[in-house]
Each structure stands twice: as C-alpha cells, then as structure tokens.
Design a protein around this motif. Structure first.
Motif, PDB file in Angstrom:
ATOM      1  N   CYS A  96      -2.260  -1.542  -3.587  1.00  0.00           N
ATOM      2  CA  CYS A  96      -3.014  -0.296  -3.689  1.00  0.00           C
ATOM      3  C   CYS A  96      -2.013   0.852  -3.816  1.00  0.00           C
ATOM      4  N   MET A  97      -2.147   1.632  -4.887  1.00  0.00           N
ATOM      5  CA  MET A  97      -1.188   2.715  -5.133  1.00  0.00           C
ATOM      6  C   MET A  97      -1.799   4.094  -4.908  1.00  0.00           C
ATOM      7  N   PHE A  98      -2.863   4.126  -4.085  1.00  0.00           N
ATOM      8  CA  PHE A  98      -3.369   5.420  -3.620  1.00  0.00           C
ATOM      9  C   PHE A  98      -3.579   5.324  -2.104  1.00  0.00           C
ATOM     10  N   ALA A  99      -2.560   4.761  -1.456  1.00  0.00           N
ATOM     11  CA  ALA A  99      -2.657   4.485  -0.020  1.00  0.00           C
ATOM     12  C   ALA A  99      -1.504   5.158   0.725  1.00  0.00           C
ATOM     13  N   GLU A 100      -1.326   6.459   0.450  1.00  0.00           N
ATOM     14  CA  GLU A 100      -0.230   7.183   1.121  1.00  0.00           C
ATOM     15  C   GLU A 100      -0.381   7.151   2.641  1.00  0.00           C
ATOM     16  N   GLY A 101      -1.620   6.999   3.108  1.00  0.00           N
ATOM     17  CA  GLY A 101      -1.842   7.005   4.558  1.00  0.00           C
ATOM     18  C   GLY A 101      -1.561   5.669   5.206  1.00  0.00           C
ATOM     19  N   SER A 102      -0.479   5.023   4.817  1.00  0.00           N
ATOM     20  CA  SER A 102      -0.127   3.720   5.405  1.00  0.00           C
ATOM     21  C   SER A 102       1.143   3.860   6.218  1.00  0.00           C
ATOM     22  N   ARG A 103       1.198   3.176   7.333  1.00  0.00           N
ATOM     23  CA  ARG A 103       2.420   3.209   8.143  1.00  0.00           C
ATOM     24  C   ARG A 103       3.544   2.467   7.424  1.00  0.00           C
ATOM     25  N   ASN A 104       3.194   1.334   6.867  1.00  0.00           N
ATOM     26  CA  ASN A 104       4.201   0.557   6.123  1.00  0.00           C
ATOM     27  C   ASN A 104       3.835   0.493   4.655  1.00  0.00           C
ATOM     28  N   GLU A 105       4.890   0.381   3.828  1.00  0.00           N
ATOM     29  CA  GLU A 105       4.659   0.267   2.390  1.00  0.00           C
ATOM     30  C   GLU A 105       4.437  -1.217   2.033  1.00  0.00           C
ATOM     31  N   GLN A 106       5.192  -2.074   2.713  1.00  0.00           N
ATOM     32  CA  GLN A 106       5.022  -3.511   2.475  1.00  0.00           C
ATOM     33  C   GLN A 106       4.772  -4.245   3.787  1.00  0.00           C
ATOM     34  N   GLU A 107       3.787  -5.113   3.774  1.00  0.00           N
ATOM     35  CA  GLU A 107       3.527  -5.992   4.917  1.00  0.00           C
ATOM     36  C   GLU A 107       3.472  -7.414   4.365  1.00  0.00           C
ATOM     37  N   ILE A 108       4.365  -8.242   4.867  1.00  0.00           N
ATOM     38  CA  ILE A 108       4.471  -9.608   4.326  1.00  0.00           C
ATOM     39  C   ILE A 108       4.124 -10.595   5.420  1.00  0.00           C
ATOM     40  N   SER A 109       3.274 -11.552   5.092  1.00  0.00           N
ATOM     41  CA  SER A 109       2.908 -12.564   6.076  1.00  0.00           C
ATOM     42  C   SER A 109       3.113 -13.950   5.466  1.00  0.00           C
ATOM     43  N   HIS A 127       0.876  -1.171   0.000  1.00  0.00           N
ATOM     44  CA  HIS A 127       0.000   0.000   0.000  1.00  0.00           C
ATOM     45  C   HIS A 127       0.911   1.217   0.000  1.00  0.00           C
ATOM     46  N   ARG A 128       0.862   1.993  -1.082  1.00  0.00           N
ATOM     47  CA  ARG A 128       1.855   3.050  -1.245  1.00  0.00           C
ATOM     48  C   ARG A 128       1.312   4.233  -2.044  1.00  0.00           C
ATOM     49  N   PHE A 129       2.207   5.104  -2.394  1.00  0.00           N
ATOM     50  CA  PHE A 129       1.931   6.290  -3.195  1.00  0.00           C
ATOM     51  C   PHE A 129       1.867   5.901  -4.690  1.00  0.00           C
ATOM     52  N   PRO A 130       1.303   6.782  -5.517  1.00  0.00           N
ATOM     53  CA  PRO A 130       1.204   6.453  -6.953  1.00  0.00           C
ATOM     54  C   PRO A 130       2.574   6.349  -7.622  1.00  0.00           C
ATOM     55  N   PHE A 131       2.578   5.830  -8.827  1.00  0.00           N
ATOM     56  CA  PHE A 131       3.800   5.772  -9.624  1.00  0.00           C
ATOM     57  C   PHE A 131       4.403   7.160  -9.755  1.00  0.00           C
ATOM     58  N   LEU A 132       5.731   7.244  -9.675  1.00  0.00           N
ATOM     59  CA  LEU A 132       6.416   8.527  -9.861  1.00  0.00           C
ATOM     60  C   LEU A 132       6.434   8.872 -11.350  1.00  0.00           C
ATOM     61  N   VAL A 133       6.757  10.136 -11.623  1.00  0.00           N
ATOM     62  CA  VAL A 133       6.900  10.557 -13.018  1.00  0.00           C
ATOM     63  C   VAL A 133       8.241  10.040 -13.526  1.00  0.00           C
ATOM     64  N   LYS A 134       8.232   9.432 -14.705  1.00  0.00           N
ATOM     65  CA  LYS A 134       9.463   8.884 -15.276  1.00  0.00           C
ATOM     66  C   LYS A 134       9.792   9.579 -16.594  1.00  0.00           C
ATOM     67  N   VAL A 135      11.008   9.324 -17.059  1.00  0.00           N
ATOM     68  CA  VAL A 135      11.472   9.958 -18.297  1.00  0.00           C
ATOM     69  C   VAL A 135      10.531   9.595 -19.452  1.00  0.00           C
ATOM     70  N   ASN A 136      10.010  10.607 -20.109  1.00  0.00           N
ATOM     71  CA  ASN A 136       9.042  10.439 -21.218  1.00  0.00           C
ATOM     72  C   ASN A 136       7.792   9.657 -20.807  1.00  0.00           C
ATOM     73  N   ASN A 137       7.562   9.596 -19.483  1.00  0.00           N
ATOM     74  CA  ASN A 137       6.332   8.971 -18.949  1.00  0.00           C
ATOM     75  C   ASN A 137       6.092   7.540 -19.431  1.00  0.00           C
ATOM     76  N   TRP A 138       7.172   6.803 -19.633  1.00  0.00           N
ATOM     77  CA  TRP A 138       7.044   5.436 -20.143  1.00  0.00           C
ATOM     78  C   TRP A 138       6.188   4.557 -19.237  1.00  0.00           C
ATOM     79  N   ASN A 139       6.236   4.853 -17.923  1.00  0.00           N
ATOM     80  CA  ASN A 139       5.554   3.932 -16.988  1.00  0.00           C
ATOM     81  C   ASN A 139       4.036   4.131 -16.934  1.00  0.00           C
ATOM     82  N   ARG A 140       3.508   5.057 -17.737  1.00  0.00           N
ATOM     83  CA  ARG A 140       2.055   5.298 -17.728  1.00  0.00           C
ATOM     84  C   ARG A 140       1.278   4.337 -18.631  1.00  0.00           C
TER      85      ARG A 140
END
Ligand SMILES: NC(=O)c1ccc[n+]([C@@H]2O[C@H](COP(=O)([O-])OP(=O)(O)OC[C@H]3O[C@@H](n4cnc5c(N)ncnc54)[C@H](O)[C@@H]3O)[C@@H](O)[C@H]2O)c1
Length: 317
Positions: A195-208, A108-121
C-alpha cells in the motif's frame, strides 16, 4: 598494497547519488569513483555538488567519465543487507524455524517520489510498480523460501495516488496498492501486501516467516526482529535489536547499500563467496515475479514464471 577498486555509475539520479555517497564513505576500503554518465544535466550537477561536499575529486570524475566509460554491473537488491532483514535471513537459514511454509511481506509507505522526467509514473518505463519497486520483496521471498517461484496471482489498482497528475496529456497508470500471492516449487508460498498511501504506518516493511516449528518477524525501520517457537508460544517470543557496526553511512536504506558495497568489494577481491552476492539469476527471477504479478492483474488469473521467462527469450530473439 591492495589494488584500488574503480567504480563507474550510469545514471546518477536519487539512487545513483546514494551510491556516490556510499563510495565516499568507502574510501578507506580502497575505492575510487572514476566515471559517471547521465544525459540529464541537473543530475550531473547535483552529483558534482554532492561529490564536492563529500570531498570526492569530482573534476577528475568528469574528465575520467569522458575518457573511460567502463561499467561495473551489480544487481542492487540491497534489502537483503538491512540489519533486521539480514538477521532474519540468518535465523531462517540456521533452521531455527524449521521448513519455511509461509512468507508474508507488508510494505505500507508513502507514494512514489518524483523522479527525473517522471519516468516512474508509467508502466511502459518501469515495468510497473510490482517490477520496479517490489522486486526486492520477491527476492526476499525466494531467499526465505529457499525455492524458486512457479506461479503468481495478484490483484491491484491505482486507487488514490497520482490521479490528478498529467504528463504530456497522460495520467499515470502505475498501481498504488496490491496483494500478490507467489507459489514456490517446494510448496511454500509468499504474500505481498503493498500500500503506497499508508504514511500513517509505524514501519515501512513488516516481514513474517513461518516454518513448521517457529516464526520469525522483522520490522523496518524500527530495526526489530522477533523469534518464537510453536512449543513455547507467545511467552517465549524473543526480541532482538540487530545492529551492524560496519555501517559508516545510513543513506536512504538504513545502511544496506553501504553493506551491499562491502559485500561486493569482498566478492571482487575474492574474500567472499564466488561471484557477486546477488547474481543476475537472482535479479532476473525477482523481476520475473513482478512481471508475472503485473500480468496477473491485467488478466485476472494465475501467471506462470515459465510464461514470463519464455516471453523475455522470445522478445530478445
Ligand atoms: N535499490 C533501491 O532500493 C532503489 C531505490 C530507488 C531507486 N532504485 C532504482 O534505481 C534506478 C534509478 O532510480 P532513481 O531513484 O535514481 O531515479 P532518478 O529519476 O532520480 O534518476 C535516474 C537518472 O538516470 C538518468 N538516466 C536516464 N537514462 C539514462 C541513460 N541512458 N544513461 C545514463 N543515465 C540515464 C536520468 O537522467 C536520471 O538522472 C531505477 O531503476 C529505480 O528503480 C532502486
């Protein structure tokens, strides 16, 4: 004296520059950067600035880049080396949890960052979110399960992010959330909750990871591992705070790409296990699970890994 290890980096955007910084911190290990290649002039400029600020001999780098475009290939699945993840891998491999039955990974994290020429979109450039971003988690699932994937079922969509962005008249098509189920050939199963619109998370990854006698968990970036046994229940759960004193540079991935480089160097020098710690087969399967996930979302049904791998073979012919 130990031989110098010469590195070439193809593509010096965000991730390439993280490797440049790692190499600067690995000079005492006999490492030198001799070549970079990138068709995007701002990426080259930013890398040269970075190299200068780190005291790397960057004019020589450009010259060397022109003369000797040699490339070292390594599969960069560095999440394996994050201290809490590495600790959990050790716990699982020691057999403490018994036979692993379920691996659940939540990112649960923030959205994709902006990349060179926006290839990741766009899926066409990256293979899609489950390939480009989530191959790390599928690699970890394989490691924890100690097995190979058989089939994948996923549900996902682009629901919140990038909807108001337009590039050359096109709106991004990458998904920003998904659930993915992976079945392994030893009967264990994995689940990714992305989830990539979950900036309000304490952890970015939780593994069980749950075995038939115990459960282990890892939290990033809190860097905590918890281990508990069915026999002793909640009161017996222990909390560990793993640290790795070898890390000289945290970078963007909690020191894991630094450790990845150390492991890689050891493997090249014959000090580690045979071959690079993450081999091409590991890389292929981590990506194949992502491709199967993307296809499953499109088709609305399970997709087998065999189907994906045979598609790749057909295409390469
Ligand atoms: N392992 C990780 O945790 C992690 C994290 C971030 C990115 N990545 C991966 O790293 C790769 C790069 O991502 P990034 O964040 O650095 O992107 P970026 O957009 O910041 O940089 C990509 C760079 O590659 C260059 N490039 C494109 N085509 C090239 C070519 N044919 N030859 C040489 N250079 C070329 C671009 O000009 C750009 O400078 C992607 O595959 C991404 O998925 C991995």
């Amino acid at each position: 004296m130990e031989e110098m290890m010469r590195y070439g980096i193809v593509g010096v955007g965000m991730m390439g520059r993280e490797h440049v910084a790692n190499l600067a911190h690995l000079r005492s290990e006999g490492v030198v950067l001799t070549c970079i290649a990138d068709p995007h002039p701002p990426s080259l400029d930013l890398t040269l600035d970075l190299a200068r600020s780190l005291g790397l001999p960057s004019p020589q780098v450009v010259e060397a880049a022109k003369q000797r475009p040699e490339i070292l290939v390594q599969v960069g699945l560095e999440y394996r080396y994050m201290p809490p993840v590495a600790k959990l891998i050790k716990v699982v491999k020691s057999g403490t949890l018994g036979h692993v039955k379920m691996v659940a990974i939540r990112e649960h994290r923030f959205p994709f960052l902006v990349k060179v020429n926006n290839w990741n979109r766009f899926n066409i450039n990256s293979g899609g979110t489950l390939v480009e971003k989530c191959c790390h988690f599928f690699d970890l699932m394989r490691l924890f399960a100690g097995a190979n994937p058989v089939r994948v079922m996923a549900s996902g969509a682009i629901d919140v992010n990038h909807k108001d962005e337009v590039y050359d008249g096109k709106v991004p098509d990458i998904i920003d959330n998904a659930y993915v189920i992976v079945e392994f050939d030893n009967g264990s199963r994995g689940m990714l909750d992305l989830c990539m619109f979950a900036e309000g998370s304490r952890n970015e990854q939780e593994i069980s990871v749950v075995g038939d006698i115990g459960k282990g968990e890892a939290f990033v970036p809190e860097s905590i591992v918890r281990v508990g046994m069915r026999k002793t229940g909640r009161d017996g759960v222990t909390t560990i705070k793993p640290e790795d004193e070898r890390i000289k540079y945290d970078g963007l991935h909690h020191g894991s790409s630094y450790l990845e480089h150390l492991n890689f160097l050891a493997a090249i020098r014959g000090q580690g296990s045979s071959g690079p710690p993450v081999n091409l087969h590991d890389g292929l399967l981590s990506v194949a699970i992502g491709v199967a996930g993307q296809l499953s979302i499109e088709k609305g049904c399970f997709v087998t890994i065999e189907e994906v791998v045979s598609m790749t073979k057909t295409k390469s012919i």
